[in-house]
Design an enzyme around this catalytic site. Sequence first.
Site, PDB file in Angstrom:
ATOM      1  N   ASN A   1       0.874  -1.179   0.000  1.00  0.00           N
ATOM      2  CA  ASN A   1       0.000   0.000   0.000  1.00  0.00           C
ATOM      3  C   ASN A   1       0.907   1.224   0.000  1.00  0.00           C
ATOM      4  OD1 ASN A   1      -1.785   2.050   0.522  1.00  0.00           O
ATOM      5  ND2 ASN A   1      -2.202   1.430   2.649  1.00  0.00           N
TER       6      ASN A   1
ATOM      7  N   GLU B   1      -5.617  -4.730  10.348  1.00  0.00           N
ATOM      8  CA  GLU B   1      -4.583  -3.732  10.606  1.00  0.00           C
ATOM      9  C   GLU B   1      -4.894  -2.988  11.895  1.00  0.00           C
ATOM     10  OE1 GLU B   1      -2.412  -2.566   6.743  1.00  0.00           O
ATOM     11  OE2 GLU B   1      -4.176  -1.299   6.897  1.00  0.00           O
TER      12      GLU B   1
ATOM     13  N   GLU C   1      -6.909   4.823   7.418  1.00  0.00           N
ATOM     14  CA  GLU C   1      -6.687   6.251   7.144  1.00  0.00           C
ATOM     15  C   GLU C   1      -7.901   6.866   6.452  1.00  0.00           C
ATOM     16  OE1 GLU C   1      -2.888   5.713   5.239  1.00  0.00           O
ATOM     17  OE2 GLU C   1      -2.082   5.100   7.187  1.00  0.00           O
TER      18      GLU C   1
ATOM     19  N   SER D   1       3.325  -2.069  10.291  1.00  0.00           N
ATOM     20  CA  SER D   1       4.767  -2.159  10.511  1.00  0.00           C
ATOM     21  C   SER D   1       5.368  -3.526  10.149  1.00  0.00           C
ATOM     22  CB  SER D   1       5.117  -1.774  11.951  1.00  0.00           C
ATOM     23  OG  SER D   1       4.732  -0.431  12.209  1.00  0.00           O
TER      24      SER D   1
ATOM     25  N   LYS E   1       0.172   4.266  -0.347  1.00  0.00           N
ATOM     26  CA  LYS E   1      -0.451   5.482   0.202  1.00  0.00           C
ATOM     27  C   LYS E   1      -0.189   6.661  -0.739  1.00  0.00           C
ATOM     28  CE  LYS E   1      -0.039   3.402   4.691  1.00  0.00           C
ATOM     29  NZ  LYS E   1      -0.029   3.542   6.148  1.00  0.00           N
TER      30      LYS E   1
ATOM     31  N   GLY F   1       2.482   2.334  10.734  1.00  0.00           N
ATOM     32  CA  GLY F   1       3.457   3.410  10.600  1.00  0.00           C
ATOM     33  C   GLY F   1       4.126   3.806  11.903  1.00  0.00           C
TER      34      GLY F   1
ATOM     35  N   HIS G   1      -9.473   1.391   4.264  1.00  0.00           N
ATOM     36  CA  HIS G   1      -8.246   1.530   5.050  1.00  0.00           C
ATOM     37  C   HIS G   1      -8.507   2.453   6.240  1.00  0.00           C
ATOM     38  CE1 HIS G   1      -4.177   2.683   6.195  1.00  0.00           C
ATOM     39  NE2 HIS G   1      -3.816   1.531   5.663  1.00  0.00           N
TER      40      HIS G   1
HETATM   41  P1  PGA Z   1       2.838   0.372   7.611  1.00  0.00           P
HETATM   42  O1  PGA Z   1       1.368   0.599   6.934  1.00  0.00           O
HETATM   43  O2  PGA Z   1       3.339  -0.934   7.030  1.00  0.00           O
HETATM   44  O3  PGA Z   1       3.629   1.549   7.165  1.00  0.00           O
HETATM   45  O4  PGA Z   1       2.631   0.286   9.069  1.00  0.00           O
HETATM   46  C1  PGA Z   1       0.478  -0.460   6.734  1.00  0.00           C
HETATM   47  C2  PGA Z   1      -0.803   0.050   6.147  1.00  0.00           C
HETATM   48  O5  PGA Z   1      -1.276   1.128   6.530  1.00  0.00           O
HETATM   49  O6  PGA Z   1      -1.395  -0.609   5.259  1.00  0.00           O
END
Ligand code: PGA
Length: 257
Positions: free
Chosen positions: A15, A173, A103, A219, A17, A179, A101
Amino acid sequence: MTKAGFMRKKIIAGNWKMYKTPAEAVALVDGLKKALGGQTAVDAVVCPPFVSLTEVSRVLAGSGIALGAQNLFWEAEGAFTGEISGPMIKAAGAEYVIIGHSERRQFFGETNATVNRRLKAAFSYGLKPIVCVGENLAEREAGKTFDVVKDHVTGSLAGLGKEDMNTVVIAYEPVWAIGTGKTATAAQAQEVHKFIRGIVAKLFDQATADALRIQYGGSVKPENAAELMSQPDIDGALVGGASLKADSFAAIIKNIA
Ligand code: PGA
């Protein structure tokens, strides 16, 4: 192999983003193609921003790496300024689409109801959805993880048929692990994945639940991927930060293949 005899192929999706210009996206997938060398042990997917889909699709042709988008709007076309539809994504060469997601839930007003509409649109345009669910830190600390995950799963999948579920991937998630460098332990993730599979068995049937691929996200890195993926109910990963470099994304895939 599960007790029902299903062998779930692992699926690792990147992903991206809101990172990478089209030129940077092409450079990244070029590097990825070289690093992966046509491996087929794991399903690999990259999800760049919309503006790079067409070009990335061209670079990926014949590579065995699949393409996904990060969102879609449910109408096919119309006066919806700034939105992108399923048919557009499909025509740009994508096979998958990330839906709901955290976000999007956090910053763009996404709810289970809008996730559900997007999901149904994905089916009608032949896109394979990666549906995201997961609790935030306050919810985990308040002991509400299972309630939140159950609400996300049942609300997102409302009204779907068993045949729809054949193409669905669920990504668990935990928001506190995204992140932040704080990964859920393999045991913490496994516990929730098993719970999700149980909900899907109740909503549909055991065979549907056994065949469902459930990714972990938050992560994921080359160093922790293998341990997470060795858990019986973890069937892949949705990778953010570590998917932005060809070597780290390829290392995740190699470490679990
Ligand atoms: P990250 O993000 O691997 O940077 O923690 C995962 C995601 O939001 O899909």
